[in-house]
Design a protein around this motif. Structure first.
Motif, PDB file in Angstrom:
ATOM      1  N   VAL A  20      56.795  55.153  44.538  1.00  0.00           N
ATOM      2  CA  VAL A  20      57.038  56.352  43.753  1.00  0.00           C
ATOM      3  C   VAL A  20      58.481  56.827  43.894  1.00  0.00           C
ATOM      4  O   VAL A  20      58.976  57.590  43.043  1.00  0.00           O
ATOM      5  CB  VAL A  20      56.033  57.447  44.156  1.00  0.00           C
ATOM      6  CG1 VAL A  20      56.372  58.035  45.524  1.00  0.00           C
ATOM      7  CG2 VAL A  20      55.932  58.530  43.102  1.00  0.00           C
ATOM      8  N   ALA A  21      59.182  56.380  44.928  1.00  0.00           N
ATOM      9  CA  ALA A  21      60.590  56.765  45.097  1.00  0.00           C
ATOM     10  C   ALA A  21      61.463  56.250  43.965  1.00  0.00           C
ATOM     11  O   ALA A  21      62.556  56.777  43.738  1.00  0.00           O
ATOM     12  CB  ALA A  21      61.113  56.245  46.438  1.00  0.00           C
ATOM     13  N   SER A  22      60.993  55.238  43.239  1.00  0.00           N
ATOM     14  CA  SER A  22      61.758  54.715  42.103  1.00  0.00           C
ATOM     15  C   SER A  22      61.872  55.723  40.965  1.00  0.00           C
ATOM     16  O   SER A  22      62.675  55.543  40.047  1.00  0.00           O
ATOM     17  CB  SER A  22      61.108  53.429  41.581  1.00  0.00           C
ATOM     18  OG  SER A  22      59.813  53.690  41.063  1.00  0.00           O
ATOM     19  N   LEU A  23      61.078  56.790  41.021  1.00  0.00           N
ATOM     20  CA  LEU A  23      61.151  57.852  40.011  1.00  0.00           C
ATOM     21  C   LEU A  23      62.218  58.888  40.352  1.00  0.00           C
ATOM     22  O   LEU A  23      62.290  59.933  39.685  1.00  0.00           O
ATOM     23  CB  LEU A  23      59.790  58.549  39.891  1.00  0.00           C
ATOM     24  CG  LEU A  23      58.615  57.684  39.428  1.00  0.00           C
ATOM     25  CD1 LEU A  23      57.319  58.476  39.477  1.00  0.00           C
ATOM     26  CD2 LEU A  23      58.861  57.159  38.027  1.00  0.00           C
ATOM     27  N   ASP A  24      63.029  58.616  41.356  1.00  0.00           N
ATOM     28  CA  ASP A  24      64.059  59.560  41.802  1.00  0.00           C
ATOM     29  C   ASP A  24      63.455  60.882  42.244  1.00  0.00           C
ATOM     30  O   ASP A  24      63.902  61.965  41.866  1.00  0.00           O
ATOM     31  CB  ASP A  24      65.109  59.798  40.706  1.00  0.00           C
ATOM     32  CG  ASP A  24      65.954  58.560  40.448  1.00  0.00           C
ATOM     33  OD1 ASP A  24      66.166  57.771  41.394  1.00  0.00           O
ATOM     34  OD2 ASP A  24      66.396  58.386  39.296  1.00  0.00           O
ATOM     35  N   VAL A  25      62.413  60.782  43.082  1.00  0.00           N
ATOM     36  CA  VAL A  25      61.774  61.974  43.621  1.00  0.00           C
ATOM     37  C   VAL A  25      62.213  62.228  45.060  1.00  0.00           C
ATOM     38  O   VAL A  25      61.739  63.161  45.702  1.00  0.00           O
ATOM     39  CB  VAL A  25      60.237  61.849  43.562  1.00  0.00           C
ATOM     40  CG1 VAL A  25      59.763  61.743  42.125  1.00  0.00           C
ATOM     41  CG2 VAL A  25      59.763  60.644  44.379  1.00  0.00           C
ATOM     42  N   LEU A  69      59.081  57.363  59.328  1.00  0.00           N
ATOM     43  CA  LEU A  69      60.362  56.998  58.711  1.00  0.00           C
ATOM     44  C   LEU A  69      60.042  56.393  57.355  1.00  0.00           C
ATOM     45  O   LEU A  69      59.515  55.280  57.271  1.00  0.00           O
ATOM     46  CB  LEU A  69      61.104  55.973  59.589  1.00  0.00           C
ATOM     47  CG  LEU A  69      61.813  56.518  60.834  1.00  0.00           C
ATOM     48  CD1 LEU A  69      62.135  55.383  61.788  1.00  0.00           C
ATOM     49  CD2 LEU A  69      63.089  57.242  60.438  1.00  0.00           C
ATOM     50  N   SER A  70      60.316  57.137  56.301  1.00  0.00           N
ATOM     51  CA  SER A  70      59.945  56.649  54.979  1.00  0.00           C
ATOM     52  C   SER A  70      60.879  57.207  53.927  1.00  0.00           C
ATOM     53  O   SER A  70      61.559  58.205  54.143  1.00  0.00           O
ATOM     54  CB  SER A  70      58.495  57.048  54.635  1.00  0.00           C
ATOM     55  OG  SER A  70      58.370  58.450  54.547  1.00  0.00           O
ATOM     56  N   VAL A  71      60.901  56.542  52.786  1.00  0.00           N
ATOM     57  CA  VAL A  71      61.557  57.050  51.580  1.00  0.00           C
ATOM     58  C   VAL A  71      60.466  57.211  50.532  1.00  0.00           C
ATOM     59  O   VAL A  71      59.783  56.246  50.182  1.00  0.00           O
ATOM     60  CB  VAL A  71      62.665  56.104  51.087  1.00  0.00           C
ATOM     61  CG1 VAL A  71      63.177  56.556  49.718  1.00  0.00           C
ATOM     62  CG2 VAL A  71      63.812  56.063  52.095  1.00  0.00           C
ATOM     63  N   GLY A  72      60.294  58.444  50.069  1.00  0.00           N
ATOM     64  CA  GLY A  72      59.221  58.739  49.113  1.00  0.00           C
ATOM     65  C   GLY A  72      57.922  59.140  49.767  1.00  0.00           C
ATOM     66  O   GLY A  72      56.937  59.403  49.076  1.00  0.00           O
ATOM     67  N   GLY A  73      57.879  59.220  51.100  1.00  0.00           N
ATOM     68  CA  GLY A  73      56.625  59.455  51.800  1.00  0.00           C
ATOM     69  C   GLY A  73      56.048  60.843  51.626  1.00  0.00           C
ATOM     70  O   GLY A  73      54.830  61.029  51.736  1.00  0.00           O
ATOM     71  N   THR A  74      56.886  61.848  51.355  1.00  0.00           N
ATOM     72  CA  THR A  74      56.334  63.194  51.194  1.00  0.00           C
ATOM     73  C   THR A  74      55.550  63.342  49.887  1.00  0.00           C
ATOM     74  O   THR A  74      54.723  64.250  49.772  1.00  0.00           O
ATOM     75  CB  THR A  74      57.441  64.259  51.243  1.00  0.00           C
ATOM     76  OG1 THR A  74      58.360  64.049  50.176  1.00  0.00           O
ATOM     77  CG2 THR A  74      58.187  64.214  52.570  1.00  0.00           C
ATOM     78  N   THR A  75      55.779  62.446  48.921  1.00  0.00           N
ATOM     79  CA  THR A  75      55.023  62.527  47.655  1.00  0.00           C
ATOM     80  C   THR A  75      53.562  62.120  47.862  1.00  0.00           C
ATOM     81  O   THR A  75      52.652  62.873  47.476  1.00  0.00           O
ATOM     82  CB  THR A  75      55.693  61.683  46.563  1.00  0.00           C
ATOM     83  OG1 THR A  75      57.034  62.157  46.369  1.00  0.00           O
ATOM     84  CG2 THR A  75      54.942  61.780  45.243  1.00  0.00           C
ATOM     85  N   PRO A  76      53.252  60.959  48.451  1.00  0.00           N
ATOM     86  CA  PRO A  76      51.842  60.671  48.748  1.00  0.00           C
ATOM     87  C   PRO A  76      51.245  61.650  49.749  1.00  0.00           C
ATOM     88  O   PRO A  76      50.050  61.989  49.644  1.00  0.00           O
ATOM     89  CB  PRO A  76      51.862  59.244  49.301  1.00  0.00           C
ATOM     90  CG  PRO A  76      53.258  58.981  49.698  1.00  0.00           C
ATOM     91  CD  PRO A  76      54.103  59.792  48.771  1.00  0.00           C
ATOM     92  N   ALA A  77      52.041  62.124  50.713  1.00  0.00           N
ATOM     93  CA  ALA A  77      51.513  63.099  51.668  1.00  0.00           C
ATOM     94  C   ALA A  77      51.079  64.368  50.948  1.00  0.00           C
ATOM     95  O   ALA A  77      49.994  64.913  51.206  1.00  0.00           O
ATOM     96  CB  ALA A  77      52.569  63.410  52.731  1.00  0.00           C
ATOM     97  N   SER A  78      51.908  64.848  50.036  1.00  0.00           N
ATOM     98  CA  SER A  78      51.565  66.047  49.271  1.00  0.00           C
ATOM     99  C   SER A  78      50.345  65.814  48.390  1.00  0.00           C
ATOM    100  O   SER A  78      49.505  66.706  48.223  1.00  0.00           O
ATOM    101  CB  SER A  78      52.762  66.478  48.419  1.00  0.00           C
ATOM    102  OG  SER A  78      53.881  66.794  49.231  1.00  0.00           O
ATOM    103  N   THR A  79      50.241  64.615  47.834  1.00  0.00           N
ATOM    104  CA  THR A  79      49.091  64.286  46.995  1.00  0.00           C
ATOM    105  C   THR A  79      47.801  64.298  47.813  1.00  0.00           C
ATOM    106  O   THR A  79      46.778  64.852  47.374  1.00  0.00           O
ATOM    107  CB  THR A  79      49.288  62.912  46.347  1.00  0.00           C
ATOM    108  OG1 THR A  79      50.498  62.909  45.576  1.00  0.00           O
ATOM    109  CG2 THR A  79      48.114  62.560  45.454  1.00  0.00           C
ATOM    110  N   LEU A  80      47.826  63.696  48.992  1.00  0.00           N
ATOM    111  CA  LEU A  80      46.640  63.681  49.850  1.00  0.00           C
ATOM    112  C   LEU A  80      46.212  65.097  50.209  1.00  0.00           C
ATOM    113  O   LEU A  80      45.018  65.431  50.169  1.00  0.00           O
ATOM    114  CB  LEU A  80      46.927  62.880  51.123  1.00  0.00           C
ATOM    115  CG  LEU A  80      47.020  61.364  50.975  1.00  0.00           C
ATOM    116  CD1 LEU A  80      47.582  60.745  52.249  1.00  0.00           C
ATOM    117  CD2 LEU A  80      45.648  60.764  50.656  1.00  0.00           C
ATOM    118  N   ILE A  81      47.169  65.928  50.558  1.00  0.00           N
ATOM    119  CA  ILE A  81      46.845  67.299  50.956  1.00  0.00           C
ATOM    120  C   ILE A  81      46.309  68.096  49.772  1.00  0.00           C
ATOM    121  O   ILE A  81      45.328  68.846  49.894  1.00  0.00           O
ATOM    122  CB  ILE A  81      48.074  67.969  51.580  1.00  0.00           C
ATOM    123  CG1 ILE A  81      48.406  67.307  52.922  1.00  0.00           C
ATOM    124  CG2 ILE A  81      47.855  69.470  51.759  1.00  0.00           C
ATOM    125  CD1 ILE A  81      49.752  67.673  53.493  1.00  0.00           C
TER     126      ILE A  81
END
Length: 370
Positions: free
Chosen positions: A74-79, A180-192
């Motif tokens: 999902v990081a490819s979406l420039d998020v 340690l991730s790039v884009g990791g807060t997007t799936p984390a936010s989705t799960l929550i």
């Protein structure tokens, strides 16, 4: 076909020893320092005492920082504030001691273990002890496809379980969990959002690297689209991780659950570890009793998850960086709480009141002599 059911952890995880905690509370009442004078440090010491099954509590002798790494499609979406597929650069900086978390770990004398669960890089770029655990190269773009296959999700969870067993067997008595991730807060936010029944706009933050308003709107849209894909699989936590999680998040979830099985307490870091903990709570409701929140990261999703688990962060210093930084900052507080609970002396017993001489003579007199 998967053979793992995360709900089975509910039967494997017990709460920290309640009797020991009561004994620790009673011992605290006897200390020379007045009850309440040490604030949350008393609570921390009692929590550790119950986790260890020991009164007085033992010092934290072998803490370890465990960091799961991965890239997210999902990081490819420039998020994210970092280029997609660049998490290996964060790992390299950590290994070279050039990141804030590495500095804090070094100053605290805490050994660090980094596990590549899903980095998107050539394995030759990093040491073998980091990359040899990799489940897959990067995770899928969760707004339009699954992050993992169900088999990969099981492999990642079992990886985390194995790391937890290795740490417990080696004598680790407290874990600082990081990511340690790039884009990791997007799936984390989705799960929550999925587990709390919340809309995307309520949980979407700006991540550890910080993003501008346009990137935030793209991220919000990605969480919204991923959330539509997550809701139909809410009944199966492993499938949820496969659909909108990632290899690093699935591994961290397995690690948290197995650490609770092995009675090893864990300090959570930011929104990623909070998301994994929330998945773990859905699988095993007693598991959060083994975790404490190190700090408030400023991510709205983290606040939502911690509130759901009734976990109150130890620190709020405005630190938005991940990597375990906030949890490492909280570690000295936990160590201090253990030291105070173990080493402060008990108050001396008050001497028994002396009998009055006249009272004693009267008591000894024979009533029949009157």
């Amino acid at each position: 076909m998967t053979t793992l059911n995360l709900d089975d952890f509910s039967d494997l995880i017990e709460r920290p020893d309640g009797g020991t905690r009561r004994d620790a509370e009673e011992r605290r009442e006897r200390l020379a320092v007045p009850p309440g004078a040490l604030g949350r440090l008393d609570e921390l010491g009692e929590w550790l005492s119950a986790a260890q099954g020991s009164v007085p509590v033992r010092a934290v002798g072998q803490p370890r920082a465990v960091v799961f790494a991965g890239d997210h499609g999902v990081a490819s979406l420039d998020v994210s504030g970092r280029p997609a597929g660049s998490a290996h650069e964060l790992v390299r900086a950590f290994l070279e001691g050039a990141s804030p978390a590495a500095v804090l770990a070094r100053r605290a004398g805490v050994p660090v273990r980094i596990i590549d669960a899903g980095l998107d890089c050539d394995p030759e770029l990093l040491p073998d002890e980091v990359v040899r655990h990799r489940v897959r190269r990067g995770s899928g773009r969760i707004d339009v496809e699954n992050a993992l296959t169900i088999e990969e999700a099981e492999q990642a969870v079992r990886l985390g379980m194995r790391i937890a067993d290795e740490e417990a067997d080696s004598g680790t008595d407290l874990v600082v969990l990081g990511d340690l991730s790039v884009g990791g807060t997007t799936p984390a936010s989705t799960l929550i959002a999925a587990l709390c029944g919340t809309d995307a706009s309520v949980v979407t933050g700006r991540g550890g690297a910080g993003i501008d308003d346009l990137a935030w709107m793209r991220k919000c849209a990605a969480v919204r689209d991923a959330l539509r894909r997550a809701r139909p699989v809410l009944g199966d936590q492993l499938e949820l991780l496969a659909t909108v999680g990632g290899a690093d998040l699935a591994a961290a979830t397995g690690f948290l659950l197995q650490s609770a099985v092995r009675r090893v307490p864990v300090i959570l870091d930011g929104v990623v570890s909070a998301a994994c903990a929330l998945v773990g709570q859905r699988a095993a409701f007693r598991a959060p009793d083994w975790w404490i929140a190190g700090h408030m990261s400023g991510e709205p999703a983290q606040a939502k998850a911690l509130d759901r688990m009734a976990l109150v962060p130890l620190l709020d210093q405005g630190v938005t960086l991940g990597e375990g930084t906030g949890a490492l900052l909280a570690l000295p507080l936990v160590q201090a709480a253990a030291a105070l609970a173990a080493e402060l002396p008990e108050a001396p017993l008050a001497p028994a009141p002396e009998k009055d001489a006249d009272d004693g003579a009267a008591a000894d007199a024979d009533p029949a002599s009157d």
